[in-house]
Design a protein around this motif. Structure first.
Motif, PDB file in Angstrom:
ATOM      1  N   TYR A  29       0.814  -1.219   0.000  1.00  0.00           N
ATOM      2  CA  TYR A  29       0.000   0.000   0.000  1.00  0.00           C
ATOM      3  C   TYR A  29       0.847   1.269   0.000  1.00  0.00           C
ATOM      4  O   TYR A  29       0.312   2.373  -0.002  1.00  0.00           O
ATOM      5  CB  TYR A  29      -0.942   0.000   1.205  1.00  0.00           C
ATOM      6  N   GLY A  30       2.171   1.126   0.041  1.00  0.00           N
ATOM      7  CA  GLY A  30       3.068   2.265  -0.047  1.00  0.00           C
ATOM      8  C   GLY A  30       3.397   2.944   1.269  1.00  0.00           C
ATOM      9  O   GLY A  30       3.979   4.016   1.279  1.00  0.00           O
ATOM     10  N   HIS A  31       2.982   2.319   2.381  1.00  0.00           N
ATOM     11  CA  HIS A  31       3.375   2.867   3.681  1.00  0.00           C
ATOM     12  C   HIS A  31       3.973   1.751   4.537  1.00  0.00           C
ATOM     13  O   HIS A  31       3.968   0.590   4.148  1.00  0.00           O
ATOM     14  CB  HIS A  31       2.200   3.553   4.395  1.00  0.00           C
ATOM     15  N   MET A  32       4.497   2.143   5.690  1.00  0.00           N
ATOM     16  CA  MET A  32       5.167   1.187   6.561  1.00  0.00           C
ATOM     17  C   MET A  32       4.163   0.166   7.098  1.00  0.00           C
ATOM     18  O   MET A  32       3.108   0.529   7.610  1.00  0.00           O
ATOM     19  CB  MET A  32       5.831   1.927   7.733  1.00  0.00           C
ATOM     20  N   ASN A  33       4.532  -1.092   6.988  1.00  0.00           N
ATOM     21  CA  ASN A  33       3.692  -2.158   7.511  1.00  0.00           C
ATOM     22  C   ASN A  33       3.644  -2.070   9.029  1.00  0.00           C
ATOM     23  O   ASN A  33       4.641  -1.739   9.669  1.00  0.00           O
ATOM     24  CB  ASN A  33       4.238  -3.516   7.064  1.00  0.00           C
ATOM     25  N   ASN A  34       2.486  -2.381   9.616  1.00  0.00           N
ATOM     26  CA  ASN A  34       2.323  -2.204  11.059  1.00  0.00           C
ATOM     27  C   ASN A  34       3.304  -3.017  11.892  1.00  0.00           C
ATOM     28  O   ASN A  34       3.687  -2.596  12.988  1.00  0.00           O
ATOM     29  CB  ASN A  34       0.884  -2.499  11.490  1.00  0.00           C
ATOM     30  N   VAL A  35       3.769  -4.137  11.416  1.00  0.00           N
ATOM     31  CA  VAL A  35       4.722  -4.932  12.182  1.00  0.00           C
ATOM     32  C   VAL A  35       6.055  -4.196  12.351  1.00  0.00           C
ATOM     33  O   VAL A  35       6.760  -4.389  13.346  1.00  0.00           O
ATOM     34  CB  VAL A  35       4.922  -6.330  11.548  1.00  0.00           C
ATOM     35  N   VAL A  36       6.380  -3.315  11.425  1.00  0.00           N
ATOM     36  CA  VAL A  36       7.637  -2.560  11.506  1.00  0.00           C
ATOM     37  C   VAL A  36       7.601  -1.583  12.681  1.00  0.00           C
ATOM     38  O   VAL A  36       8.619  -1.337  13.322  1.00  0.00           O
ATOM     39  CB  VAL A  36       7.934  -1.832  10.177  1.00  0.00           C
ATOM     40  N   HIS A  37       6.435  -1.048  12.998  1.00  0.00           N
ATOM     41  CA  HIS A  37       6.325  -0.148  14.147  1.00  0.00           C
ATOM     42  C   HIS A  37       6.816  -0.848  15.418  1.00  0.00           C
ATOM     43  O   HIS A  37       7.552  -0.265  16.214  1.00  0.00           O
ATOM     44  CB  HIS A  37       4.877   0.319  14.330  1.00  0.00           C
ATOM     45  N   TYR A  38       6.410  -2.095  15.585  1.00  0.00           N
ATOM     46  CA  TYR A  38       6.829  -2.854  16.774  1.00  0.00           C
ATOM     47  C   TYR A  38       8.341  -3.118  16.756  1.00  0.00           C
ATOM     48  O   TYR A  38       8.989  -3.083  17.799  1.00  0.00           O
ATOM     49  CB  TYR A  38       6.046  -4.158  16.880  1.00  0.00           C
ATOM     50  N   ALA A  39       8.891  -3.357  15.588  1.00  0.00           N
ATOM     51  CA  ALA A  39      10.347  -3.542  15.487  1.00  0.00           C
ATOM     52  C   ALA A  39      11.073  -2.253  15.855  1.00  0.00           C
ATOM     53  O   ALA A  39      12.125  -2.290  16.512  1.00  0.00           O
ATOM     54  CB  ALA A  39      10.722  -3.992  14.075  1.00  0.00           C
ATOM     55  N   LEU A  40      10.523  -1.099  15.466  1.00  0.00           N
ATOM     56  CA  LEU A  40      11.130   0.174  15.834  1.00  0.00           C
ATOM     57  C   LEU A  40      11.047   0.403  17.348  1.00  0.00           C
ATOM     58  O   LEU A  40      12.001   0.882  17.961  1.00  0.00           O
ATOM     59  CB  LEU A  40      10.471   1.329  15.081  1.00  0.00           C
ATOM     60  N   PHE A  41       9.919   0.055  17.958  1.00  0.00           N
ATOM     61  CA  PHE A  41       9.807   0.161  19.420  1.00  0.00           C
ATOM     62  C   PHE A  41      10.885  -0.694  20.092  1.00  0.00           C
ATOM     63  O   PHE A  41      11.582  -0.253  21.003  1.00  0.00           O
ATOM     64  CB  PHE A  41       8.437  -0.317  19.904  1.00  0.00           C
ATOM     65  N   GLY A  70       1.228  -2.669  22.721  1.00  0.00           N
ATOM     66  CA  GLY A  70       0.094  -2.021  22.079  1.00  0.00           C
ATOM     67  C   GLY A  70       0.577  -0.885  21.214  1.00  0.00           C
ATOM     68  O   GLY A  70       1.691  -0.382  21.388  1.00  0.00           O
ATOM     69  N   CYS A  71      -0.272  -0.466  20.260  1.00  0.00           N
ATOM     70  CA  CYS A  71       0.091   0.632  19.372  1.00  0.00           C
ATOM     71  C   CYS A  71      -1.175   1.325  18.876  1.00  0.00           C
ATOM     72  O   CYS A  71      -2.172   0.667  18.573  1.00  0.00           O
ATOM     73  CB  CYS A  71       0.890   0.104  18.178  1.00  0.00           C
ATOM     74  N   ARG A  72      -1.102   2.660  18.830  1.00  0.00           N
ATOM     75  CA  ARG A  72      -2.141   3.477  18.204  1.00  0.00           C
ATOM     76  C   ARG A  72      -1.498   4.194  17.033  1.00  0.00           C
ATOM     77  O   ARG A  72      -0.420   4.776  17.165  1.00  0.00           O
ATOM     78  CB  ARG A  72      -2.698   4.524  19.178  1.00  0.00           C
ATOM     79  N   TYR A  73      -2.158   4.154  15.894  1.00  0.00           N
ATOM     80  CA  TYR A  73      -1.626   4.760  14.672  1.00  0.00           C
ATOM     81  C   TYR A  73      -2.368   6.067  14.392  1.00  0.00           C
ATOM     82  O   TYR A  73      -3.589   6.110  14.449  1.00  0.00           O
ATOM     83  CB  TYR A  73      -1.799   3.793  13.503  1.00  0.00           C
ATOM     84  N   HIS A  74      -1.595   7.107  14.081  1.00  0.00           N
ATOM     85  CA  HIS A  74      -2.188   8.414  13.810  1.00  0.00           C
ATOM     86  C   HIS A  74      -1.942   8.870  12.376  1.00  0.00           C
ATOM     87  O   HIS A  74      -2.752   9.586  11.810  1.00  0.00           O
ATOM     88  CB  HIS A  74      -1.608   9.472  14.758  1.00  0.00           C
ATOM     89  N   ALA A  75      -0.788   8.524  11.821  1.00  0.00           N
ATOM     90  CA  ALA A  75      -0.421   8.959  10.470  1.00  0.00           C
ATOM     91  C   ALA A  75       0.520   7.921   9.872  1.00  0.00           C
ATOM     92  O   ALA A  75       1.105   7.112  10.587  1.00  0.00           O
ATOM     93  CB  ALA A  75       0.270  10.324  10.516  1.00  0.00           C
ATOM     94  N   GLU A  76       0.640   7.961   8.564  1.00  0.00           N
ATOM     95  CA  GLU A  76       1.509   6.987   7.890  1.00  0.00           C
ATOM     96  C   GLU A  76       2.979   7.340   8.042  1.00  0.00           C
ATOM     97  O   GLU A  76       3.359   8.514   8.060  1.00  0.00           O
ATOM     98  CB  GLU A  76       1.156   6.924   6.398  1.00  0.00           C
TER      99      GLU A  76
END
Length: 150
Positions: A29-41, A70-76
């Motif tokens: 979809y052209g944005h960061m996959n949600n699993v990557v957010h957890y890897a960054l954390f 847990g994670c809340r997404y606000h922007a891509e």
């Protein structure tokens, strides 16, 4: 359903770690996959622990085992953004600590995502909980909101 809280701002976090995104972080979809957010954390928390000398992944007698996230997404977020991961500690228990993180794209003032990790400190050999040691506790307390020294 309760009202959604607004995104955190940079001043909500006492410490930042800079993490570049990678081409492979984008999904179809052209944005960061949600699993990557957890890897960054995970990268932000464990990188900070290692830099402070509080964690040696191969040798530490105890370490923090993730028991809740847990994670809340606000922007891509997307490649080639540079992510600034804000880090703070919200709560320290006898053997547990709750890290809270905000992911900020480039120079954005508002978090694109906010998450948390709860670590329970366990012995390497048994995985049974152990009290947080004084060095760890002091470092965690310095990352709590309102801490005098950061």
């Amino acid at each position: 359903m309760s009202a959604r809280l607004p995104p955190a701002v940079r001043s909500d976090y006492p410490l930042f770690r800079t993490i570049p995104t990678r081409w492979m972080d984008n999904d179809i979809y052209g944005h960061m996959n949600n699993v990557v957010h957890y890897a960054l954390f995970d990268t932000a928390v464990n990188g900070w622990l290692m830099e402070r000398g509080l964690l040696d992944p191969a040798r530490s007698d105890s370490y923090g085992l993730v028991v809740e996230t847990g994670c809340r997404y606000h922007a891509e977020l997307r490649f080639p953004d540079v992510v600034h991961a804000g880090l703070r500690v919200a709560r320290i228990g006898r053997s547990s600590v709750r890290f809270e993180l905000g992911l900020f794209a480039n120079d954005d003032e508002r978090a694109a995502a906010e998450g948390f990790f709860v670590h329970v400190h366990v012995r390497r050999d048994s995985h049974l909980p152990v009290p947080i040691g004084p060095d760890h506790r002091a470092a965690f307390e310095a990352l709590m909101p309102g801490a005098a020294s950061r």
